[in-house]
Design a protein around this motif. Structure first.
Motif, PDB file in Angstrom:
ATOM      1  N   PHE A 161      66.699  38.553  39.890  1.00 49.44           N
ATOM      2  CA  PHE A 161      66.010  38.914  41.055  1.00 49.44           C
ATOM      3  C   PHE A 161      66.210  40.465  41.318  1.00 49.44           C
ATOM      4  N   ASP A 162      67.493  40.418  40.509  1.00 53.21           N
ATOM      5  CA  ASP A 162      67.799  42.241  40.743  1.00 53.21           C
ATOM      6  C   ASP A 162      66.795  43.211  40.048  1.00 53.21           C
ATOM      7  N   GLN A 163      66.322  42.393  38.980  1.00 55.17           N
ATOM      8  CA  GLN A 163      65.263  43.378  38.225  1.00 55.17           C
ATOM      9  C   GLN A 163      64.301  43.139  38.696  1.00 55.17           C
ATOM     10  N   PHE A 164      63.358  42.081  39.610  1.00 53.70           N
ATOM     11  CA  PHE A 164      62.528  41.495  39.504  1.00 53.70           C
ATOM     12  C   PHE A 164      62.258  42.770  41.253  1.00 53.70           C
ATOM     13  N   GLN A 165      63.294  43.105  41.614  1.00 56.63           N
ATOM     14  CA  GLN A 165      63.246  43.781  43.415  1.00 56.63           C
ATOM     15  C   GLN A 165      63.519  44.554  42.797  1.00 56.63           C
ATOM     16  N   ASP A 166      63.799  45.496  42.137  1.00 64.44           N
ATOM     17  CA  ASP A 166      63.742  46.958  41.354  1.00 64.44           C
ATOM     18  C   ASP A 166      62.500  47.331  40.744  1.00 64.44           C
ATOM     19  N   SER A 167      62.185  46.268  40.677  1.00 62.18           N
ATOM     20  CA  SER A 167      60.791  46.605  39.640  1.00 62.18           C
ATOM     21  C   SER A 167      59.696  46.841  40.840  1.00 62.18           C
ATOM     22  N   THR A 168      59.749  46.039  41.766  1.00 64.96           N
ATOM     23  CA  THR A 168      58.356  46.180  43.072  1.00 64.96           C
ATOM     24  C   THR A 168      58.732  47.505  43.474  1.00 64.96           C
ATOM     25  N   ARG A 169      60.042  47.881  43.952  1.00 61.57           N
ATOM     26  CA  ARG A 169      60.707  49.228  44.452  1.00 61.57           C
ATOM     27  C   ARG A 169      59.699  50.125  44.038  1.00 61.57           C
ATOM     28  N   GLN A 170      59.547  50.565  42.488  1.00 60.81           N
ATOM     29  CA  GLN A 170      59.270  51.486  41.828  1.00 60.81           C
ATOM     30  C   GLN A 170      57.875  51.551  42.172  1.00 60.81           C
ATOM     31  N   ILE A 171      57.355  50.822  42.171  1.00 57.93           N
ATOM     32  CA  ILE A 171      55.758  50.804  42.765  1.00 57.93           C
ATOM     33  C   ILE A 171      55.694  51.098  44.160  1.00 57.93           C
ATOM     34  N   SER A 172      54.984  51.947  44.126  1.00 64.91           N
ATOM     35  CA  SER A 172      54.263  52.922  45.768  1.00 64.91           C
ATOM     36  C   SER A 172      53.305  51.996  46.110  1.00 64.91           C
ATOM     37  N   GLY A 173      52.705  52.103  47.539  1.00 64.38           N
ATOM     38  CA  GLY A 173      51.586  51.294  47.592  1.00 64.38           C
ATOM     39  C   GLY A 173      50.650  51.677  47.277  1.00 64.38           C
ATOM     40  N   ASP A 174      49.954  53.046  47.563  1.00 69.09           N
ATOM     41  CA  ASP A 174      48.602  53.435  46.403  1.00 69.09           C
ATOM     42  C   ASP A 174      48.230  53.110  44.845  1.00 69.09           C
ATOM     43  N   ALA A 175      49.692  52.949  44.049  1.00 73.94           N
ATOM     44  CA  ALA A 175      49.847  52.705  42.815  1.00 73.94           C
ATOM     45  C   ALA A 175      49.300  51.102  42.578  1.00 73.94           C
ATOM     46  N   LEU A 176      49.811  50.633  44.161  1.00 72.62           N
ATOM     47  CA  LEU A 176      50.109  48.432  44.119  1.00 72.62           C
ATOM     48  C   LEU A 176      48.285  48.284  43.979  1.00 72.62           C
ATOM     49  N   TYR A 177      47.829  49.011  44.624  1.00 74.93           N
ATOM     50  CA  TYR A 177      46.484  48.860  44.757  1.00 74.93           C
ATOM     51  C   TYR A 177      45.584  49.525  43.404  1.00 74.93           C
ATOM     52  N   ARG A 178      45.666  50.682  42.522  1.00 74.97           N
ATOM     53  CA  ARG A 178      45.044  50.632  41.777  1.00 74.97           C
ATOM     54  C   ARG A 178      45.284  49.792  40.716  1.00 74.97           C
ATOM     55  N   ILE A 179      46.298  49.221  40.562  1.00 76.32           N
ATOM     56  CA  ILE A 179      47.412  48.028  39.188  1.00 76.32           C
ATOM     57  C   ILE A 179      46.178  46.894  39.600  1.00 76.32           C
ATOM     58  N   LEU A 180      45.967  46.377  41.164  1.00 82.99           N
ATOM     59  CA  LEU A 180      45.260  45.042  41.405  1.00 82.99           C
ATOM     60  C   LEU A 180      43.992  45.381  41.291  1.00 82.99           C
ATOM     61  N   HIS A 181      43.812  46.406  41.655  1.00 85.90           N
ATOM     62  CA  HIS A 181      41.799  47.073  41.020  1.00 85.90           C
ATOM     63  C   HIS A 181      41.513  46.270  39.492  1.00 85.90           C
ATOM     64  N   GLU A 182      42.421  46.943  38.855  1.00 91.27           N
ATOM     65  CA  GLU A 182      42.444  47.188  37.417  1.00 91.27           C
ATOM     66  C   GLU A 182      42.362  45.636  36.717  1.00 91.27           C
ATOM     67  N   ASN A 183      43.555  45.436  37.388  1.00 93.60           N
ATOM     68  CA  ASN A 183      44.062  44.352  36.827  1.00 93.60           C
ATOM     69  C   ASN A 183      42.404  43.117  37.185  1.00 93.60           C
ATOM     70  N   LEU A 184      42.171  42.718  38.591  1.00 97.75           N
ATOM     71  CA  LEU A 184      41.425  42.081  39.117  1.00 97.75           C
ATOM     72  C   LEU A 184      39.903  42.269  38.131  1.00 97.75           C
ATOM     73  N   PHE A 185      39.829  43.365  38.547  1.00 99.54           N
ATOM     74  CA  PHE A 185      38.092  44.358  37.522  1.00 99.54           C
ATOM     75  C   PHE A 185      38.366  44.001  35.744  1.00 99.54           C
ATOM     76  N   PHE A 186      39.182  43.523  34.877  1.00 95.55           N
ATOM     77  CA  PHE A 186      38.765  44.163  33.968  1.00 95.55           C
ATOM     78  C   PHE A 186      38.328  42.947  33.484  1.00 95.55           C
ATOM     79  N   MET A 187      37.032  43.456  32.446  1.00 95.70           N
ATOM     80  CA  MET A 187      36.144  42.646  31.563  1.00 95.70           C
ATOM     81  C   MET A 187      36.199  43.055  30.439  1.00 95.70           C
TER      82      MET A 187
END
Length: 264
Positions: A161-187
């Motif tokens: 749990f602690d590692q999961f929580q640390d990881s999510t807290r380290q990602i900013s909102g704008d970074a999250l959007y970029r990561i999701l975009h890259e992940n969902l559109f990868f061809m």
């Protein structure tokens, strides 16, 4: 974006002759491979936190192509003989696929698990999905309730749990959007059909249907690949069943039989 020296990298077994590169899933960090690194003391292990993840959160912006170039740089400068075995899960598998397409010469073996691929270009439906996912996930990503529910979904021990929580807290909102975009559109990247290295494509039996379809796309495109299903396991089976995962990886690297269900 910079070079591999910008990334946070855990390194073990530098005295061993063969190198494994471990590439983590989206939203997490290199710690998800702890049980694998412990099980491979006879290998040289390099475990980066990808850009905008974990302790590489300040390395911006995240793109799959950019992350792939940084990992190639890491292999060329730190892997023994300038070559490595690649191990990627989810987003990490997408980065590994990009490397296979652009720099297959630095790859010895590749194990890809839980890889998402798209066979069509950007469309409004997918853009709407990115927006919806971001707006739904971003406000709750750091909450105990959501993290615990996420871990239960993937049958992951609450000890993480602690590692999961640390990881999510380290990602900013704008970074999250970029990561999701890259992940969902990868061809499927051009050049992948020329990656003539041994590749093991794996999916959990409980994985998403699009992951299973993507595994078929990879198997049809890669010239030297085999595809397997892990019975009764899900997307993050390296954490769900580390002993099975470790034995599968070791058998693959040493040319021994893979005791999973062959996907036909």
């Amino acid at each position: 974006m910079g070079n591999f020296m910008d990334l946070y990298v855990v390194e073990t077994g530098q005295e061993n002759p063969e190198t494994i590169i471990f590439l983590h899933a989206e939203g997490l960090a290199g710690w998800i491979w702890n049980e694998q690194v412990k099980a491979f003391p006879d290998y040289h292990c390099l475990v980066p936190d990808l850009p905008e993840h974990g302790q590489s959160s300040g390395v911006k912006p995240f793109t799959i192509a950019g992350a792939a170039e940084m990992v190639v740089d890491l292999i060329q400068n730190r892997a023994h003989n300038g070559k490595a075995h690649l191990l990627g899960l989810s987003l990490g598998a997408q980065v590994a696929v990009q490397i296979l397409a652009t720099h297959p010469e630095v790859v010895d073996h590749a194990l890809l698990t839980g890889t998402l691929l798209r066979t069509s270009s950007h469309n409004q439906t997918l853009l709407n999905l990115v927006d919806y996912t971001f707006k739904s996930y971003e406000p709750v990503k750091d909450t105990k309730f959501f993290i615990k529910a996420y871990m239960r979904t993937y049958n992951i021990s609450k000890d993480y749990f602690d590692q999961f929580q640390d990881s999510t807290r380290q990602i900013s909102g704008d970074a999250l959007y970029r990561i999701l975009h890259e992940n969902l559109f990868f061809m499927l990247p051009p050049g992948l059909e020329k990656a003539d290295v041994p590749v093991l494509v794996i999916m959990g039996e409980k994985d998403y249907q699009v992951i299973k379809e993507s595994a078929g796309d990879l198997d049809r495109t890669l010239p030297t690949s085999q595809t397997y299903i892990v019975p009764k396991k899900g997307h993050m089976w390296n954490m769900e069943s580390p002993k099975l995962f470790n034995q599968t990886l070791r058998n693959f690297l040493t040319g021994n039989p893979i005791y999973l269900k062959l996907n036909r």
